[in-house]
Write a protein that holds these residues in place. Structure first.
Motif, short mmCIF file in Angstrom:
data_model
loop_
_atom_site.label_atom_id
_atom_site.label_comp_id
_atom_site.label_asym_id
_atom_site.label_seq_id
_atom_site.Cartn_x
_atom_site.Cartn_y
_atom_site.Cartn_z
N TYR A 63 39.24 -20.04 25.68
CA TYR A 63 38.77 -18.80 25.07
C TYR A 63 37.27 -18.89 24.85
CZ TYR A 63 38.81 -14.82 21.81
OH TYR A 63 38.60 -13.61 21.20
N ARG A 91 48.31 -16.54 27.79
CA ARG A 91 48.99 -15.93 26.66
C ARG A 91 50.12 -16.85 26.18
NH1 ARG A 91 50.63 -10.47 28.54
NH2 ARG A 91 48.43 -10.05 28.83
N ALA A 107 38.52 -13.27 6.65
CA ALA A 107 38.24 -12.32 7.72
C ALA A 107 39.27 -12.42 8.84
CB ALA A 107 36.84 -12.57 8.28
N ALA A 108 39.92 -13.57 8.94
CA ALA A 108 40.81 -13.80 10.07
C ALA A 108 42.20 -13.21 9.85
CB ALA A 108 40.92 -15.29 10.36
N PHE A 109 42.52 -12.83 8.60
CA PHE A 109 43.79 -12.15 8.35
C PHE A 109 43.57 -10.65 8.42
CE2 PHE A 109 45.59 -16.07 6.68
CZ PHE A 109 46.92 -15.93 7.04
N ASN A 110 44.50 -9.96 9.06
CA ASN A 110 44.42 -8.50 9.14
C ASN A 110 44.73 -7.91 7.77
OD1 ASN A 110 44.78 -5.79 9.68
ND2 ASN A 110 45.70 -6.18 11.68
N ARG A 113 48.22 -5.90 7.12
CA ARG A 113 49.59 -6.42 7.32
C ARG A 113 49.89 -7.54 6.33
NH1 ARG A 113 52.31 -4.11 11.12
NH2 ARG A 113 51.12 -2.82 12.57
N ALA B 214 37.15 -10.42 12.94
CA ALA B 214 37.66 -11.77 13.17
C ALA B 214 39.17 -11.76 13.34
CB ALA B 214 37.25 -12.68 12.01
N TYR B 215 39.86 -10.82 12.65
CA TYR B 215 41.32 -10.87 12.76
C TYR B 215 41.83 -10.42 14.12
CZ TYR B 215 40.75 -6.02 11.07
OH TYR B 215 40.36 -4.72 10.89
N GLU B 217 40.30 -11.51 16.84
CA GLU B 217 40.24 -12.79 17.55
C GLU B 217 41.48 -13.61 17.22
OE1 GLU B 217 36.45 -15.20 17.81
OE2 GLU B 217 37.73 -16.58 16.72
N THR B 218 41.86 -13.62 15.94
CA THR B 218 43.07 -14.34 15.54
C THR B 218 44.27 -13.84 16.34
OG1 THR B 218 42.19 -14.44 13.31
CG2 THR B 218 44.50 -15.00 13.58
N GLU B 220 44.26 -12.32 19.23
CA GLU B 220 44.15 -12.72 20.64
C GLU B 220 44.52 -14.18 20.82
OE1 GLU B 220 40.13 -11.66 21.54
OE2 GLU B 220 40.66 -9.61 22.11
N LEU B 224 48.92 -12.75 21.91
CA LEU B 224 49.55 -11.44 21.97
C LEU B 224 48.99 -10.66 23.16
CD1 LEU B 224 49.40 -10.44 18.21
CD2 LEU B 224 51.20 -11.67 19.41
N SER B 225 49.77 -9.69 23.64
CA SER B 225 49.28 -8.87 24.74
C SER B 225 48.22 -7.92 24.22
CB SER B 225 50.43 -8.07 25.34
OG SER B 225 50.92 -7.16 24.38
N ALA B 226 47.37 -7.44 25.15
CA ALA B 226 46.26 -6.57 24.76
C ALA B 226 46.79 -5.34 24.03
CB ALA B 226 45.46 -6.16 25.99
N LYS B 228 49.55 -5.05 22.22
CA LYS B 228 49.97 -5.41 20.86
C LYS B 228 48.76 -5.61 19.95
CE LYS B 228 54.50 -7.60 20.76
NZ LYS B 228 55.20 -8.88 20.85
N PHE B 231 47.45 -2.08 19.23
CA PHE B 231 48.35 -1.19 18.50
C PHE B 231 48.74 -1.73 17.13
CE2 PHE B 231 52.13 1.37 17.77
CZ PHE B 231 51.60 2.62 18.09
N ARG B 232 49.00 -3.03 17.05
CA ARG B 232 49.46 -3.58 15.77
C ARG B 232 48.32 -4.00 14.86
NH1 ARG B 232 54.86 -6.32 15.83
NH2 ARG B 232 53.89 -7.56 14.23
N HIS B 233 47.21 -4.48 15.45
CA HIS B 233 46.16 -5.05 14.61
C HIS B 233 44.93 -4.16 14.46
CE1 HIS B 233 47.96 -8.95 13.75
NE2 HIS B 233 48.52 -8.82 14.93
N ALA B 234 44.56 -3.45 15.54
CA ALA B 234 43.35 -2.64 15.44
C ALA B 234 43.64 -1.25 14.88
CB ALA B 234 42.67 -2.53 16.81
N PRO B 236 45.98 0.18 12.87
CA PRO B 236 46.20 0.44 11.44
C PRO B 236 44.91 0.41 10.62
CG PRO B 236 47.76 -1.17 12.25
CD PRO B 236 46.78 -0.95 13.35
N ASN B 237 43.91 -0.32 11.10
CA ASN B 237 42.66 -0.39 10.35
C ASN B 237 41.66 0.68 10.77
OD1 ASN B 237 42.93 -2.87 8.63
ND2 ASN B 237 43.53 -3.67 10.62
#
Lengths: 545, 318
Positions: A63, A91, A107-110, A113, B214-215, B217-218, B220, B224-226, B228, B231-234, B236-237
């Motif tokens: 990465y 992946r 910062a690394a936790f969303n 969620r 940063a989340y 990157e976490t 990725e 996870l697929s692009a 996901k 849709f799941r992480h970007a 909602p914010n």
């Protein structure tokens, strides 16, 4: 012989740089780095910022951050070259065989969620366990990592738990898929020392109990000495030294490693306080507007001309608030500030230009404390104009004089902040403060964002300037090594109160109060087994109580 | 009480306050218009006595403040007054127009909003590749062409040449839903093209902004697929900015479609307002202004409330 878990051979990593006013160019970030990591071992990657530690760590997941590209060499995980894997192959590797613990868990936790959902997500996405199994595993990890209420901890959102807890949750996130390799990227750097020691111990136990291999990236040699079996020292993307932890710490072969090991070589003779302080805070109590509780309680400290008072404490202890009160940004609700024999107006608007001139400030983030569109000459020249009315040649002469004082020289006068290194930026900020010829400079975490060797240089400069200009420093920091190096007197702050105050030799000599003891014993020492000693000692003490 | 509830109640109270302020502005605005209503009803040849009688009958001699409160009091009770020109009850005749406008706006939104968000997500997924550039180019072009031109062009090709839909979008109560939808297909298409670009570009920008975090990157690095990750992480914010721009466009669909209504001869609020402005029918203009203000304030209030609810820090306090 079986293949090692991770084998990196002759790694080369490049990125595209965009220097201002020039066409983009490729630069090499890492070159010629090779190492191998066996199952269950921990390798520490150490170096200053820009050494390529994180970049090398992330290469184990193939990465590259931003425009970073791996352009040469091999990265083998369990015998297969992961640089040749396609998108779907990568992946399957990421989040399953190899996982990552980021520097700033906050910062690394969303934020949107729940923690449990994020901790188990990779495990579920890779089909490594059923939902129930993954959650059971996560709860067990929460428990092992010492998180409160492990059963329900995962139901919370990231903002509902503390920074230290989130960093442990990040470790749980990385361990949940039962990977073979975890990359820890500065996992304790953003934490207070008192929190760092617990997280460090939790990480170390987790590594030992699960038998996972780890790359542990940090700039703090004392920290990495506690957790790793081997250490690789990096500088400017090249390997400087690679050996067993014991050898690196106790018998470094290279000069650069020796410099890292023996950093903080400052010798400073403690000065005794007189009876005519330049700054005196008496019974200062303060709260922020619109809040219901005091953030400072009855603070009494004094500072003599030409001396240094270090204010130490963890984040949230009120150190910076005290600086705000002294500078007039936050009027205290009770108490007063006396400066150079006169009572200072509690409000900034009520202070004379002379008050403002004699009390200067230097900040933690030098790059945001300067206007990026002004040259060094303009930045340093501004207080000369404002306070002394210097213009033209006179101003130019003074600016050059100041640049000499900060050991940078006239050549920098037309440079912009973006063209300076972190240490140089902080030096320019120091020159700007000095230009006002102050009696007191408040230094707010001025070395915290800098690498140890650079920070060392800044501290030496500050001490030399103190001797030459007889300026007093109110030095705010969370770093006890810095305090030991430069302070004449120390105020230890905890939850808005000064819990211990006196000359350096008094404060740093036993018997300690509980908090100071905790603070002092939490500072990592550059010796093997220090972590175990401290933890064992604390267990014994708490058993004794 | 839950802090989010307090915030939401505050927003609603603020919205109502804003609506009252808007009603003052509307009333004051129509007051300072030149001309005399009684004169315009009776014409130039009216006798002074007749004018005086009519003014008294319409209550025009009362002080403005009294008239304002009389009007406001009526509005609160659902009485919007009677039209000066034809003596009909405004609430009744406007009701049908409003429901037509909302019908058109609803179907335009039902097509445009999901399409805009989908295209925005697609543009993020294929950032800087040809699908992204194509989407950006087409939507930019559609927002740049005046809507009446798009309307006539579509009318010419789709309705006249191909004969798929009718050129006028007349609807009435005797039509089935399908017939109605067929009638409004062209205006819906034009409105979709007009509002699509704004929403799609905001969706793209908001998600791309979140993608720097940063989340992401976490996510990725979890493999996870692009899709996901986005849709799941970007997503909602990025809800708050997206909802804001969606609501502004929905408000436009209700209050800003005069041109489209005229082009397609659609019996909506816009035409109703324009007709009565030209006849200087002040009570109708006031009523229309108030309804438009209510729609605008209401939708933006909804955007605010959704933004508040989308913020986990507010929804789940420490």
């Amino acid at each position: 012989m079986a293949d090692p878990l991770l084998k990196v051979t002759d790694l080369k990593i490049e990125a595209t740089a965009y220097p201002p006013g020039e066409p983009p160019q490729d630069i090499t970030i890492v070159e010629g780095v090779s190492f191998a990591l066996e199952k269950g071992r921990v390798l520490g990657l150490i170096g200053e910022s820009g050494a390529g530690k994180s970049t090398i760590g992330l290469s184990a997941m193939a990465y590259g951050r931003g425009g970073v590209r791996i352009t040469g060499g091999q990265v083998q995980v369990n015998g297969r070259d992961i640089l040749k894997l396609g998108t779907s192959g990568l992946r399957r590797l990421r989040g399953a065989e190899v996982t990552y613990v980021a520097q700033s868990a906050a910062a690394a936790f969303n934020p949107a969620r729940k923690i449990m959902e994020q901790v188990t997500e990779a495990t579920l996405a890779h089909g490594r366990a059923s939902k129930r199994e993954a959650e059971t595993r996560a709860v067990a990890l929460f428990d092992k990592l010492g998180l409160p209420d492990p059963e329900t901890f995962g139901n919370r959102y990231p903002h509902q738990v503390s920074g230290g807890q989130l960093q442990r949750a990040m470790t749980a996130l990385a361990l949940c898929p039962e990977p073979e390799l975890v990359i820890f990227d500065e996992p304790t750097t953003a934490l207070d020392v008192t929190t760092q020691i617990d997280v460090l111990a939790a990480i170390k136990d987790a590594i030992r109990d699960t038998g996972v291999a780890a790359l542990y990236i940090t700039h703090d040699l004392a920290v990495v000495a506690q957790v790793s079996d081997d250490i690789m020292v990096l500088q400017n993307g090249h390997r400087v030294e690679y050996g067993a932890t014991d050898q690196i710490i106790n018998a470094p072969r290279e000069d650069y490693t020796r410099a890292l090991v023996s950093v903080r070589s400052i010798v400073h003779e403690e000065k005794q306080p007189g009876d005519d302080p330049v700054l005196q805070a008496s019974h200062v109590t303060a709260r922020y507007k619109g809040t219901k509780f005091d953030v400072l309680h009855d603070i009494n400290v004094a500072l003599d001309a030409g001396q240094t008072l270090a204010v130490v404490g963890e984040s949230g202890s009120g150190k910076s608030t005290l600086a705000r009160v002294i500078t007039g940004l936050l009027p205290p609700s009770k108490g007063q500030i006396t400066f150079a024999g006169r009572r200072l107006s509690s409000d900034l608007a009520g202070r004379s230009r002379e008050d403002l001139r004699e009390l200067q400030m230097i900040y933690q983030m030098a790059d945001v404390a300067m206007n990026p569109r002004q040259t060094v000459g303009t930045i340093i020249g501004r207080p000369l104009e404002f306070y002394f009315g210097h213009r033209g040649a006179e101003k130019q002469r003074r600016v050059i004089e100041l640049l000499d004082k900060i050991e940078m020289g006239a050549g920098y006068i037309d440079r912009y902040p973006a063209e300076l290194s972190g240490g140089q930026k902080q030096r320019v900020c120091i020159a700007r403060a000095l230009a006002a010829e102050p009696r007191l400079i408040i230094c707010d975490e001025v070395t915290s964002a800098l690498d140890p060797l650079v920070a060392d240089g800044i501290l030496k400069l500050l001490l030399n300037l103190q001797k030459a200009e007889n300026v007093a420093y109110l030095f705010i920091t969370h770093d006890l090594a810095t305090v030991r190096a430069i302070a004449d007197s120390i105020a230890v702050m905890y939850q808005g109160r000064v819990v211990r105050y006196g000359t350096k030799s008094q404060v740093l000599a036993p018997p300690y109060d509980d908090y100071t003891d905790l603070l002092l014993s939490s500072v990592p020492e550059m010796k093997l087994g220090w972590l175990e000693e401290v933890i064992a000692h604390r267990k014994m003490e708490s058993a004794g109580h | 009480m839950h802090p989010v509830l307090i915030l939401v109640v505050q927003r609603i109270a603020l919205g109502l306050l804003l609506l009252v302020a808007a009603s003052v502005l509307i009333f004051a605005g129509t007051m300072i218009l030149p001309g005399d209503v009684a004169q315009s009803i009776l014409g130039q040849s009216a006798t002074p006595e007749a004018l005086a009688n009519l003014r008294a009958e319409l209550g025009l001699n009362e002080p403005p403040v009294t008239r304002y409160f009389n009007w406001l009091f009526g509005v609160v009770q659902g009485d919007l007054g009677t039209a000066l020109t034809n003596g009909q009850d405004i609430a009744t005749s406007m009701g049908r127009r409003l429901s037509n406008t909302l019908f058109l706006a609803f179907w335009a939104a039902a097509v445009a909003v999901p399409l805009a968000i989908f295209l925005g997500l697609l543009a993020v997924l294929y950032r800087d590749q040809w699908p992204d550039k194509l989407i950006s180019g087409v939507t930019l072009a559609s927002i740049s062409i005046p809507e009446f031109l798009i309307g006539y062009v579509l009318m010419y090709f789709v309705a006249v040449q191909l004969g798929w839909f009718s050129t006028v979008a007349m609807i009435n109560d005797s039509m089935t839903l399908l017939e109605k939808l067929s009638a409004i297909a062209l205006p819906v298409a034009v409105l979709t093209l007009v509002v699509l670009a704004h929403m799609m570009r905001m969706t793209r920008a908001a998600i791309l902004n979140v993608m720097q975090s940063a989340y992401i990157e976490t996510a990725e690095l979890k493999g996870l697929s692009a899709f996901k990750v986005i849709f799941r992480h970007a997503f909602p914010n990025a809800i708050a900015p997206i909802v804001n721009v969606v609501m502004i466009n929905l408000a436009y669909l209700v209050v800003g479609v005069v041109v489209i209504e005229v082009v397609f001869v659609y019996p909506g609020m816009g035409q109703y307002l324009v007709d009565h402005v030209s006849k200087r029918d002040v009570p109708v203009v006031q009523a229309c202004g108030l309804v438009f203000a209510a729609v605008y304030i209401g939708l933006n209030m909804v955007a605010d409330i959704v933004s508040i609810l989308a913020n986990p820090r507010l929804r789940h306090p420490k």
